[in-house]
Structures are given as structure tokens and as C-alpha cells.
Design a protein around this motif. Structure first.
Motif, PDB file in Angstrom:
ATOM      1  N   LEU A  93       0.841  -1.192   0.000  1.00 18.29           N
ATOM      2  CA  LEU A  93       0.000   0.000   0.000  1.00 18.29           C
ATOM      3  C   LEU A  93       0.880   1.248   0.000  1.00 18.29           C
ATOM      4  CD1 LEU A  93      -2.745  -1.051   2.567  1.00 18.29           C
ATOM      5  CD2 LEU A  93      -2.929  -0.973   0.073  1.00 18.29           C
ATOM      6  N   PRO A  94       0.413   2.330  -0.644  1.00 18.07           N
ATOM      7  CA  PRO A  94       1.258   3.521  -0.792  1.00 18.07           C
ATOM      8  C   PRO A  94       1.405   4.293   0.516  1.00 18.07           C
ATOM      9  CG  PRO A  94      -0.928   3.954  -1.660  1.00 18.07           C
ATOM     10  CD  PRO A  94      -0.896   2.490  -1.313  1.00 18.07           C
ATOM     11  N   VAL A  95       2.575   4.884   0.701  1.00 21.85           N
ATOM     12  CA  VAL A  95       2.794   5.767   1.854  1.00 21.85           C
ATOM     13  C   VAL A  95       2.412   7.184   1.433  1.00 21.85           C
ATOM     14  CG1 VAL A  95       4.637   4.310   2.742  1.00 21.85           C
ATOM     15  CG2 VAL A  95       5.207   6.220   1.250  1.00 21.85           C
ATOM     16  N   PRO A  96       1.971   8.010   2.361  1.00 23.76           N
ATOM     17  CA  PRO A  96       1.683   9.407   2.010  1.00 23.76           C
ATOM     18  C   PRO A  96       2.983  10.156   1.728  1.00 23.76           C
ATOM     19  CG  PRO A  96       1.470   9.071   4.380  1.00 23.76           C
ATOM     20  CD  PRO A  96       1.686   7.714   3.771  1.00 23.76           C
ATOM     21  N   TRP A 131      -3.419   9.558  -1.220  1.00 24.49           N
ATOM     22  CA  TRP A 131      -3.563  10.156   0.108  1.00 24.49           C
ATOM     23  C   TRP A 131      -3.927  11.630  -0.029  1.00 24.49           C
ATOM     24  CZ3 TRP A 131      -2.818   8.070   5.051  1.00 24.49           C
ATOM     25  CH2 TRP A 131      -2.321   6.757   5.112  1.00 24.49           C
ATOM     26  N   PRO A 132      -4.844  12.129   0.793  1.00 25.43           N
ATOM     27  CA  PRO A 132      -5.099  13.569   0.791  1.00 25.43           C
ATOM     28  C   PRO A 132      -3.959  14.318   1.487  1.00 25.43           C
ATOM     29  CG  PRO A 132      -6.395  12.504   2.518  1.00 25.43           C
ATOM     30  CD  PRO A 132      -5.706  11.401   1.750  1.00 25.43           C
ATOM     31  N   ARG A 279       2.224   9.906  14.189  1.00 26.89           N
ATOM     32  CA  ARG A 279       1.251  10.457  13.235  1.00 26.89           C
ATOM     33  C   ARG A 279       1.095   9.534  12.029  1.00 26.89           C
ATOM     34  NH1 ARG A 279       3.747  15.354  15.004  1.00 26.89           N
ATOM     35  NH2 ARG A 279       5.282  15.280  13.308  1.00 26.89           N
ATOM     36  N   VAL A 280       2.216   9.015  11.516  1.00 29.20           N
ATOM     37  CA  VAL A 280       2.142   8.086  10.390  1.00 29.20           C
ATOM     38  C   VAL A 280       1.410   6.814  10.797  1.00 29.20           C
ATOM     39  CG1 VAL A 280       3.516   6.656   8.835  1.00 29.20           C
ATOM     40  CG2 VAL A 280       4.195   9.022   9.274  1.00 29.20           C
ATOM     41  N   ALA A 281       1.684   6.323  11.998  1.00 28.12           N
ATOM     42  CA  ALA A 281       1.036   5.092  12.472  1.00 28.12           C
ATOM     43  C   ALA A 281      -0.479   5.259  12.531  1.00 28.12           C
ATOM     44  CB  ALA A 281       1.575   4.722  13.852  1.00 28.12           C
ATOM     45  N   LEU A 282      -0.945   6.360  13.066  1.00 25.95           N
ATOM     46  CA  LEU A 282      -2.389   6.581  13.182  1.00 25.95           C
ATOM     47  C   LEU A 282      -3.042   6.693  11.809  1.00 25.95           C
ATOM     48  CD1 LEU A 282      -2.366   9.140  16.133  1.00 25.95           C
ATOM     49  CD2 LEU A 282      -3.279   6.814  16.201  1.00 25.95           C
ATOM     50  N   ALA A 283      -2.381   7.402  10.886  1.00 23.00           N
ATOM     51  CA  ALA A 283      -2.948   7.570   9.551  1.00 23.00           C
ATOM     52  C   ALA A 283      -3.003   6.234   8.807  1.00 23.00           C
ATOM     53  CB  ALA A 283      -2.125   8.583   8.764  1.00 23.00           C
ATOM     54  N   GLN A 284      -1.936   5.446   8.885  1.00 20.06           N
ATOM     55  CA  GLN A 284      -1.909   4.166   8.179  1.00 20.06           C
ATOM     56  C   GLN A 284      -2.886   3.172   8.794  1.00 20.06           C
ATOM     57  OE1 GLN A 284       2.241   3.038   8.142  1.00 20.06           O
ATOM     58  NE2 GLN A 284       2.698   4.313   6.362  1.00 20.06           N
ATOM     59  N   ALA A 285      -3.007   3.170  10.119  1.00 20.15           N
ATOM     60  CA  ALA A 285      -3.950   2.258  10.770  1.00 20.15           C
ATOM     61  C   ALA A 285      -5.388   2.588  10.371  1.00 20.15           C
ATOM     62  CB  ALA A 285      -3.781   2.322  12.289  1.00 20.15           C
ATOM     63  N   ALA A 286      -5.710   3.881  10.300  1.00 22.31           N
ATOM     64  CA  ALA A 286      -7.070   4.276   9.910  1.00 22.31           C
ATOM     65  C   ALA A 286      -7.375   3.855   8.485  1.00 22.31           C
ATOM     66  CB  ALA A 286      -7.227   5.787  10.068  1.00 22.31           C
ATOM     67  N   LEU A 287      -6.390   4.027   7.580  1.00 27.48           N
ATOM     68  CA  LEU A 287      -6.614   3.639   6.192  1.00 27.48           C
ATOM     69  C   LEU A 287      -6.754   2.129   6.063  1.00 27.48           C
ATOM     70  CD1 LEU A 287      -6.766   4.108   3.154  1.00 27.48           C
ATOM     71  CD2 LEU A 287      -4.259   4.123   3.102  1.00 27.48           C
ATOM     72  N   GLY A 294     -13.662  -2.752   7.433  1.00 24.64           N
ATOM     73  CA  GLY A 294     -14.962  -2.117   7.251  1.00 24.64           C
ATOM     74  C   GLY A 294     -15.223  -0.892   8.086  1.00 24.64           C
ATOM     75  N   THR A 295     -14.192  -0.279   8.681  1.00 22.65           N
ATOM     76  CA  THR A 295     -14.398   0.952   9.438  1.00 22.65           C
ATOM     77  C   THR A 295     -14.593   2.123   8.471  1.00 22.65           C
ATOM     78  OG1 THR A 295     -12.015   1.274   9.592  1.00 22.65           O
ATOM     79  CG2 THR A 295     -13.078   0.111  11.405  1.00 22.65           C
ATOM     80  N   PRO A 296     -15.107   3.262   8.953  1.00 22.19           N
ATOM     81  CA  PRO A 296     -15.369   4.383   8.038  1.00 22.19           C
ATOM     82  C   PRO A 296     -14.100   4.863   7.338  1.00 22.19           C
ATOM     83  CG  PRO A 296     -16.485   4.712  10.135  1.00 22.19           C
ATOM     84  CD  PRO A 296     -15.604   3.523  10.317  1.00 22.19           C
ATOM     85  N   ALA A 297     -14.288   5.356   6.121  1.00 19.81           N
ATOM     86  CA  ALA A 297     -13.158   5.869   5.346  1.00 19.81           C
ATOM     87  C   ALA A 297     -12.593   7.109   6.017  1.00 19.81           C
ATOM     88  CB  ALA A 297     -13.611   6.205   3.930  1.00 19.81           C
ATOM     89  N   PRO A 298     -11.270   7.218   6.127  1.00 22.28           N
ATOM     90  CA  PRO A 298     -10.675   8.440   6.677  1.00 22.28           C
ATOM     91  C   PRO A 298     -11.043   9.651   5.828  1.00 22.28           C
ATOM     92  CG  PRO A 298      -9.037   6.676   6.546  1.00 22.28           C
ATOM     93  CD  PRO A 298     -10.248   6.211   5.790  1.00 22.28           C
TER      94      PRO A 298
END
Length: 428
Positions: A93-96, A131-132, A279-287, A294-298
Motif C-alpha cells: 500500500l502507498p505511503v503518504p 492520500w489527501p 502520526r504516520v502510524a495513526l494515519a496508516q492504521a485508519a486507512l 470495514g471501518t469508516p473511510a478516513p
């Protein structure tokens, strides 16, 4: 086949103490073998796993390789850094392209370089999603990575084309911004387009747009090597030779129009801080959670494209489990794939594919499936043999009846639960 100087092997598929005869023969003929890793996750928030690095080093030494390659990607997320369930993507998966992600990637690359006995080259990946809030282009991101770490680049021109179709990125701009002198070698691969999305399949012929990107690269630098990636659906030798010759012709044509490429300026920055990793960990975990759990899209992501990526991950997961545990589709027949996709929709992978196969079998048995008692008994036996204990999902009366049926059909059932070998892995 003439003109083949070197090949790649997926590192995770190689057992250093038991090299496949095909690789032994190639090495005896003087063909270089490069281990190509797919599971290190250098773009992930955590530092590289020392055990995975040691395994990659062991394979490089066993093959006598001059370098090893990996991907600029993350493959797992969650866990202790986010106080959440650890999840495996089963794919790259791509990194931001942000300063935080670059700081993390640079430090991870340096850790890997220190642990490996040969130079490391890292590959740009194909992506279905963007990534946004990205702060750099792909070329700028790779330029700074090389400037700060000295790492070599494995440039996949098929992935540049994929990102052009899927993310609207100009491959020529990326090539203009790259430090082309850092290229270790180049990948070329086939794919296909479906519903406006390009899929990098490694199972189809190389298309003209991909060769056009290769020509653009060759007009800027002479690539040290070009590798045709073909993982399955292999053509006849004549077709394969024609494809290789087309690649050679394209490189030569590109070299004929070479001009001096512009040299962008890099901006070295400090080592990653723990807050950057957080910060990277939280963003990647959410994605990743939105893709596999099946959690909501970031916020900021294209939900339609996330759905495409989610389906692609589930399909890849079903395919690899079928290769790791071929007895499962044999036992379940045509019901294997729909049953696995239904299972995967609500149960993310939290470990490797072999554990995923066991969890899938246990899920079916817990649900009273399959309904056919012989198939159910074969599945129960398969699970018990590999888990090292009986599943105990069948009531005693049903279990005894199934065993009597199995004794009558012993030869057929025995074939159905023959142990598998090999460990297929995903590719970029």
C-alpha cells in the motif's frame, strides 16, 4: 533462452537451505539472482523487524546476490503504537508523500542498509488510491529519499503508468525529478484496465503506454538492467522472447534521443521523531482498517476508489490462501471463493497467509460448514493436522458417522488433504 543475464526471485518464497533446482541451475550458468522482498514494510510507521531483515540478508548470501530489493510501501498497521488491533494488508500500500512519512521511511531505510550484507534498492509501487494532503510529488519524494540515505532505486515504469491512469500523475514529470543516476535497474510489467482503473497484474503482455514510459526513462539514462516481471499466465517461449526483444528495442530507441535531464534540488532533513512515527502510524492504521475491517473511510479519501482497493485486497487474499493451502479449494470446490470473500469481509488478516487459511477453516467449521459431511470431515481433519489439535466442532455422533464414511472413501479423502508446499507471496 539467450540474452538472459539475471533474474529475480521473491525473497519470501526462497528457503536458503533448500534452493529450488531451477535457481541452482541458473546460478551454475552464471545467471545472477536478485532476491526481491515484498513483506518488510519499509514505509510503515514501525522500525523494520530485525527477524525479517535477517531473513532477507540470509537469502542474499545464499544466492550470492549483488544487491537486494524491496518496496516503498506499508503492509501492516495498528498494534502497540496506536493501541489498536494489528492488521495485515497482504499487499503493498502507498505511503503518504509527506514530511512525516519521508522522515520515517529514511530512518527505516538506513536501519535496513545497516543490517544487510549487500546494497539495498527500493521500488516505487503501483497504487489504486491517493492520500489527501500530500506535500511532494513522487519524483521529489524519491529524490529526497536518495539524497538523505544514498539508497538505490528500482524504478518500475509499469507502476508509473499505473499511477498515471489511477491517480492522474504525469510519468514524465516523475522521471524529470528523479535522481536517475541512482537507478539500480528497471521493472517492466503488463496489466489491464477495468472500469477506469489500471491493475498491475504481472500476468498480461506489456502494453505500448508502458513501453513509452520506458523509452522516456532510457532517453534520460542508460538503465543498468531491465527486468520483465511475469509472475503467472506465462506465454509460449516465442511470445516471451518477442516481448523481451521489444523491451530491448525500446531502450535502444530511447537512448537515441537522450538529452541532459534537469537536476532537482534536494533538501536533507533530520531523522524521524517519535511524534512523526506516531502520526504516520495513526494515519496508516485508519486507512488499512477501512480497507480490511470495514471501518469508516478516513477524511479526504475517495470512497469509491477505496472500495475498489478493498475488493482487490480481498481477491488477492483469496488467491494467495488458495496457493498456500491448495487443499481448501479442493475440499470446498466452487464454494471456496464466495465462502472466503464472505469470511474476509468481516475478518481482517492479522498474521500471515498460513494463519489466515487456518482461521478461515475454523470459521467454516464453527458455522457448521460445509454441509456435506465428507467435505466437512476432510476440512476438520485438515485443520486439526495443521493446528496440532482436534477442532472438536462436530458433535460426537456426527463425528463418528463422518469417520465411518471417510473410511469407505479413504483414498479419495487422503488425496484431498495432502500437505501443501511453498509460500506464495504478493507482488507490487
Amino acid at each position: 533462452m539467450p540474452g538472459i543475464d539475471w533474474v529475480e526471485a521473491v525473497a519470501e518464497n526462497v528457503c536458503p537451505g533448500h534452493l529450488p533446482p531451477s535457481l541452482v541451475r541458473l546460478r551454475e550458468r552464471g545467471v545472477t539472482v536478485v532476491p526481491h522482498g515484498v513483506s518488510l514494510g519499509l514505509g510503515g510507521a514501525e522500525r523494520p523487524d530485525p527477524a525479517r531483515l535477517a531473513s532477507l540478508a540470509e537469502r542474499a548470501e545464499a544466492l550470492g546476490s549483488p544487491l537486494v530489493t524491496e518496496h516503498i510501501a506499508f503492509v501492516r498497521a495498528g498494534g502497540a503504537m496506536t493501541a489498536s488491533q494489528r492488521l495485515e494488508a497482504g499487499h503493498l500500500l502507498p505511503v503518504p508523500r509527506t514530511r512525516d512519512a519521508l522522515d520515517v521511511l529514511c530512518e527505516n531505510v538506513r536501519i535496513a542498509q545497516d543490517a544487510l550484507p549487500v546494497p539495498l534498492a527500493v521500488e516505487n509501487i503501483a497504487a489504486l488510491i491517493s492520500w489527501p494532503g500530500e506535500e511532494m510529488t513522487e519524483g521529489q519524494f524519491l529524490y529526497e529519499l536518495v539524497e538523505r540515505t544514498g539508497v538505490r532505486l528500482l524504478i518500475d515504469v509499469a507502476n508509473l503508468h499505473t499511477n498515471h491512469v489511477n491517480r492522474g500523475e504525469d510519468p514524465c514529470r516523475a522521471l524529470d525529478e528523479l535522481p536517475v543516476e541512482a537507478i539500480a535497474y528497471v521493472h517492466v510489467a503488463g496489466g489491464f484496465e477495468r472500469d477506469g482503473v489500471w491493475h498491475d497484474s504481472h500476468a498480461h503482455p506489456v502494453t505500448r503506454p508502458v513501453l513509452d514510459v520506458l523509452a522516456e526513462l532510457a532517453s534520460r539514462v542508460t538503465p543498468p538492467g531491465v527486468l520483465l516481471e511475469r509472475d503467472e499466465n506465462f506465454p509460449e517461449p516465442a511470445e516471451l522472447e518477442a516481448e523481451l526483444e521489444s523491451i530491448r528495442t525500446t531502450v535502444a530507441a530511447g537512448a537515441g534521443r537522450r538529452a541532459d535531464a534537469p537536476e532537482p534540488a534536494g533538501t536533507p532533513r533530520a531523522t524521524a521523531t517519535e511524534s512523526s512515527r506516531q502520526r504516520v502510524a495513526l494515519a496508516q492504521a485508519a486507512l488499512l482498517s477501512s480497507l480490511v475491517a470495514g471501518t469508516p473511510a478516513p477524511e479526504g479519501f475517495d470512497r469509491r476508489r477505496l472500495a475498489v482497493q478493498s475488493r482487490a485486497l480481498a481477491a488477492k487474499r483469496a488467491d494467495v490462501v488458495a496457493k498456500v493451502a491448495p487443499e481448501l479449494p479442493e475440499i470446498l470446490g466452487s464454494g471456496y471463493r464466495p465462502a472466503f470473500l464472505s469470511y474476509a469481509a468481516n475478518r481482517p488478516m492479522t498474521d500471515g497467509y498460513r494463519y489466515d487459511a487456518l482461521d478461515f477453516a475454523a470459521h467454516l467449521l464453527d458455522a457448521g460448514l460445509p454441509h456435506d459431511p465428507r467435505s466437512r470431515q476432510a476440512l476438520d481433519d485438515w485443520w486439526s493436522e495443521r493446528a496440532g489439535r482436534p477442532h472438536l466442532s462436530l458433535p460426537p455422533v456426527v463425528r463418528d458417522a463422518a469417520r465411518r464414511v471417510r473410511r469407505v472413501l479413504a483414498p479419495r479423502a487422503g488425496r484431498a488433504v495432502t500437505a501443501a508446499s511453498g509460500t506464495p507471496a504478493t507482488r507490487a
